[in-house]
Design an enzyme around this catalytic site. Structure first.
Site, PDB file in Angstrom:
ATOM      1  N   HIS A 130      -5.550  -1.714  -0.214  1.00 15.07           N
ATOM      2  CA  HIS A 130      -4.823  -2.568  -1.158  1.00 15.07           C
ATOM      3  C   HIS A 130      -5.665  -3.727  -1.688  1.00 15.07           C
ATOM      4  O   HIS A 130      -5.708  -3.979  -2.896  1.00 15.07           O
ATOM      5  CB  HIS A 130      -3.547  -3.104  -0.508  1.00 15.07           C
ATOM      6  CG  HIS A 130      -2.500  -2.056  -0.331  1.00 15.07           C
ATOM      7  ND1 HIS A 130      -1.314  -2.287   0.352  1.00 15.07           N
ATOM      8  CD2 HIS A 130      -2.448  -0.761  -0.732  1.00 15.07           C
ATOM      9  CE1 HIS A 130      -0.589  -1.189   0.347  1.00 15.07           C
ATOM     10  NE2 HIS A 130      -1.255  -0.251  -0.298  1.00 15.07           N
ATOM     11  N   LYS A 134       3.508  -3.060  -0.661  1.00 13.34           N
ATOM     12  CA  LYS A 134       3.428  -3.891   0.537  1.00 13.34           C
ATOM     13  C   LYS A 134       2.962  -3.035   1.718  1.00 13.34           C
ATOM     14  O   LYS A 134       3.182  -1.810   1.722  1.00 13.34           O
ATOM     15  CB  LYS A 134       4.776  -4.571   0.819  1.00 13.34           C
ATOM     16  CG  LYS A 134       5.978  -3.608   0.910  1.00 13.34           C
ATOM     17  CD  LYS A 134       6.065  -2.940   2.265  1.00 13.34           C
ATOM     18  CE  LYS A 134       6.854  -1.660   2.189  1.00 13.34           C
ATOM     19  NZ  LYS A 134       6.570  -0.772   3.307  1.00 13.34           N
ATOM     20  N   ARG A 159       1.238   5.996   8.148  1.00 13.87           N
ATOM     21  CA  ARG A 159       1.924   5.010   8.997  1.00 13.87           C
ATOM     22  C   ARG A 159       1.652   5.252  10.479  1.00 13.87           C
ATOM     23  O   ARG A 159       1.917   4.384  11.306  1.00 13.87           O
ATOM     24  CB  ARG A 159       3.430   5.044   8.726  1.00 13.87           C
ATOM     25  CG  ARG A 159       3.800   4.602   7.317  1.00 13.87           C
ATOM     26  CD  ARG A 159       5.203   5.034   6.945  1.00 13.87           C
ATOM     27  NE  ARG A 159       5.527   4.689   5.562  1.00 13.87           N
ATOM     28  CZ  ARG A 159       5.151   5.419   4.506  1.00 13.87           C
ATOM     29  NH1 ARG A 159       4.446   6.531   4.698  1.00 13.87           N
ATOM     30  NH2 ARG A 159       5.470   5.046   3.288  1.00 13.87           N
ATOM     31  N   ASP A 212       4.625  -1.712   7.928  1.00 10.93           N
ATOM     32  CA  ASP A 212       5.407  -0.897   7.014  1.00 10.93           C
ATOM     33  C   ASP A 212       6.799  -1.469   6.766  1.00 10.93           C
ATOM     34  O   ASP A 212       7.237  -1.572   5.618  1.00 10.93           O
ATOM     35  CB  ASP A 212       5.516   0.531   7.551  1.00 10.93           C
ATOM     36  CG  ASP A 212       6.138   1.478   6.540  1.00 10.93           C
ATOM     37  OD1 ASP A 212       5.725   1.442   5.365  1.00 10.93           O
ATOM     38  OD2 ASP A 212       7.036   2.249   6.909  1.00 10.93           O
TER      39      ASP A 212
END
Length: 327
Positions: free
Chosen positions: A79, A97, A166, A178
């Site tokens: 990110h 996010k 994840r 997460d």
């Protein structure tokens, strides 16, 4: 006014099912391009947006002069670098996010945003939902009296999906990053305060946290929450005051987990109680998020979730990791 032309950097399932359609449907936005080397993945986007341009690599997307803004749904560890690259290429950025892996990353993000003079933000969609704006207003106006306790939970079970990002430490996986951002950020958004006196217990599997229990204070109110990627699906936030209680029934996955509803529990003068329910069946917080982003870019309206807000959530999450005891 010309629509804001969007490109999506990566053909993730979440982008295909939720954010792609939201950008396509949002007023003032146009879904114009997708960056992916997979023709099969591109077909899923072409099904609802037939005219979408497909770039075969991410850099080609950033070099496309017709693209005004990019949405980044890449794995967590990518990110920060791709947000900065997009800003340097002259694109506004909405990034999934958590936009960063630790609080210090925000110094780079904010500096890059300010240098570019563009909008960069985390895709923290719940603050755009009217149910959360209503809860914030109720709590801060004293509708339930002095706030005494906040409780939250968010869980699902993805243990069978071993290749899921994840479940992998190298891609920034884990329940806290997460979904912990929701139970933490929601309390910050509603109270307007930062968490303190933080305690936590964490259970890990294969290098990622799969259950976290958090204790804290927000001002005078105590706080308890848990998140897990190894439990039956559940979600709820409760704000309990001296004169009432607000229960957010579907706080985080409205229209997917169920209908967005707020229950306001109050006592009456005869010793019983009343429950008033507010329903939000049609509101799409992903679409509302895109429209808020467009207004900020085109009209100069303050964006409801700036990087400074996201930085505060990450700071509390960092503290949770720092103080946590192993389960």
């Amino acid at each position: 006014m010309q629509p804001l032309n969007w490109g999506i950097l990566g053909a993730s399932k979440f982008a295909r099912l939720f954010m792609g359609p939201a950008i396509h449907a949002a007023h003032g936005a146009r879904l114009a391009a997708l960056a992916t080397s997979s023709a099969d993945k591109a077909q899923g986007f072409q099904a609802f947006c037939p005219d979408i341009k497909v770039h075969t690599d991410y850099d080609a997307m950033l070099a496309d002069p017709s693209i005004d803004a990019v949405y980044i749904p890449l794995p967590n560890h990518l990110h920060v670098p791709w947000t900065i690259k997009a800003l340097e290429a002259g694109k506004h950025v909405l990034c999934e996010k958590p936009i960063a892996m630790q609080t210090s990353d925000f110094d780079q993000l904010i500096a890059a945003r300010d240098k570019a003079g563009l909008l960069a933000a985390e895709a923290y969609m719940i603050v755009h939902h009217p149910q959360w704006q209503h809860v914030r207003d109720l709590v801060q106006s004293g509708e339930i009296g002095r706030l005494v306790h906040i409780a939250g939970r968010f869980s699902f079970d993805n243990r069978a999906d071993t290749e899921n990002i994840r479940n992998r430490p190298e891609t920034g996986g884990g329940a806290l990053r997460d979904i912990g951002v929701y139970v933490i950020g929601a309390a910050r958004f509603v109270t307007g305060q930062e968490g303190s006196d933080i305690s936590a217990r964490i259970r890990k599997e294969n290098g990622v946290d799969v259950f976290s229990e958090i204790g804290a204070r927000f001002g005078d109110a105590t706080y308890s929450a848990y998140v897990s990627t190894r439990m039956h699906p559940a979600q709820e936030m409760v704000f309990h005051g001296e004169k009432g209680l607000i229960r957010v029934v579907v706080p985080f996955n409205a229209r997917v987990f169920g209908e967005a509803q707020i229950e306001i529990h109050k006592a009456n003068h005869v010793g019983g109680g009343t429950v008033t329910t507010h329903r939000f069946p049609a509101d799409d917080h992903y679409k509302l998020q895109v429209e808020a982003f467009v207004r900020s870019v085109r009209e100069g309206v303050d964006y409801p979730c700036p990087l400074e807000f996201s930085r505060g959530t990450q700071a509390m999450m960092d503290q949770v990791f720092e103080v946590a005891r192993d389960l």
